[in-house]
Enzyme design. Structure first.
Site, PDB file in Angstrom:
ATOM      1  N   GLU A  41       0.845  -1.190   0.000  1.00  0.00           N
ATOM      2  CA  GLU A  41       0.000   0.000   0.000  1.00  0.00           C
ATOM      3  C   GLU A  41       0.882   1.243   0.000  1.00  0.00           C
ATOM      4  OE1 GLU A  41      -2.829   2.466   3.100  1.00  0.00           O
ATOM      5  OE2 GLU A  41      -2.768   0.285   3.293  1.00  0.00           O
ATOM      6  N   ARG A  45       0.187  10.383   0.392  1.00  0.00           N
ATOM      7  CA  ARG A  45       0.488  11.456   1.340  1.00  0.00           C
ATOM      8  C   ARG A  45       1.621  12.355   0.867  1.00  0.00           C
ATOM      9  NH1 ARG A  45       0.795   8.058   7.054  1.00  0.00           N
ATOM     10  NH2 ARG A  45      -1.058   6.769   6.706  1.00  0.00           N
ATOM     11  N   LYS A 129     -10.969  -1.932   6.197  1.00  0.00           N
ATOM     12  CA  LYS A 129      -9.839  -1.567   7.040  1.00  0.00           C
ATOM     13  C   LYS A 129     -10.378  -1.106   8.394  1.00  0.00           C
ATOM     14  CE  LYS A 129      -6.112   1.898   7.174  1.00  0.00           C
ATOM     15  NZ  LYS A 129      -5.285   2.800   6.323  1.00  0.00           N
TER      16      LYS A 129
END
Length: 208
Positions: A41, A45, A129
């Site tokens: 993943e 950001r 998640k």
């Protein structure tokens, strides 16, 4: 496609990667794959994130690269266009969920309450998640959810370490955990890919 069984099933740990320099993406991904963690993943950001996803998708065929920290419907086509094969969000809204469902790739929407879980189940999503895992109640909370909501399966992420991961992985409603401990900052800064590979190998063996 309304869930991400292939993501949950690749390995016991999903590395959560923050890439500051796109040039690091390929050697980092190769180290993780060599260590037994093929699903990666890459969080959205940093300005380098999409280039990192693009490079991994093009140059590391054994990696299953995805985009994390997906918080806007507008970013979904960009991530998929860059080569993301799955999407992960820390939370969800109706608009974001619609965009992820329309993307054509598996996704893990983030939840932290029973109401979040019930709302996703109502939408046909059963894999999600759990974030932020430790702050939101950890293994005790997930155990509590297993009784009334046994159809929901989770990738807990947030504050999980190599020592706490096994207690999560022992739960029947946990498919894998997300973590960063195999990516220590000094190893990344020093481009010590051998160390990353070694830590990844330890992580991949947590559920034998």
């Amino acid at each position: 496609m309304s869930s991400a069984p292939s993501v949950l099933g690749h390995a016991p740990v999903l590395p959560v990667v923050v890439v500051e320099d796109a040039a690091d993406a390929v050697p980092l991904a190769r180290a993780l794959v060599a260590g037994g963690l093929p699903a990666i993943e890459v969080t959205l950001r940093t300005p380098a994130a999409l280039d990192a996803i693009r490079a991994i998708a093009a140059e590391v065929p054994d990696a299953v690269v995805g985009a994390g920290t997906v918080v806007s419907a507008r970013t979904v086509p960009d991530a998929v266009g860059a080569g993301a094969r799955f999407l992960v969000s820390p939370g969800w809204t109706g608009g974001l969920l619609d965009a992820m469902e329309a993307s054509g790739v598996p996704f893990l929407p983030g939840v932290s309450t029973a109401s979040d879980v019930v709302a996703l189940l109502e939408r046909g999503v059963s894999e999600m998640k759990f974030f932020p895992a430790e702050a939101a109640g950890g293994t005790a909370y997930l155990k509590s959810l297993a009784g009334p909501l046994p159809q929901a399966r989770f990738c807990p992420t947030g504050g999980i370490s190599v020592t706490s991961a096994p207690s999560y992985l022992d739960l029947p409603n946990v498919g894998c955990v997300g973590g960063t401990w195999m990516l220590p900052g000094d190893a990344i800064a020093g481009r010590d890919w051998a160390r990353v590979e070694s830590l990844a190998r330890e992580a991949s063996a947590l559920r034998g």
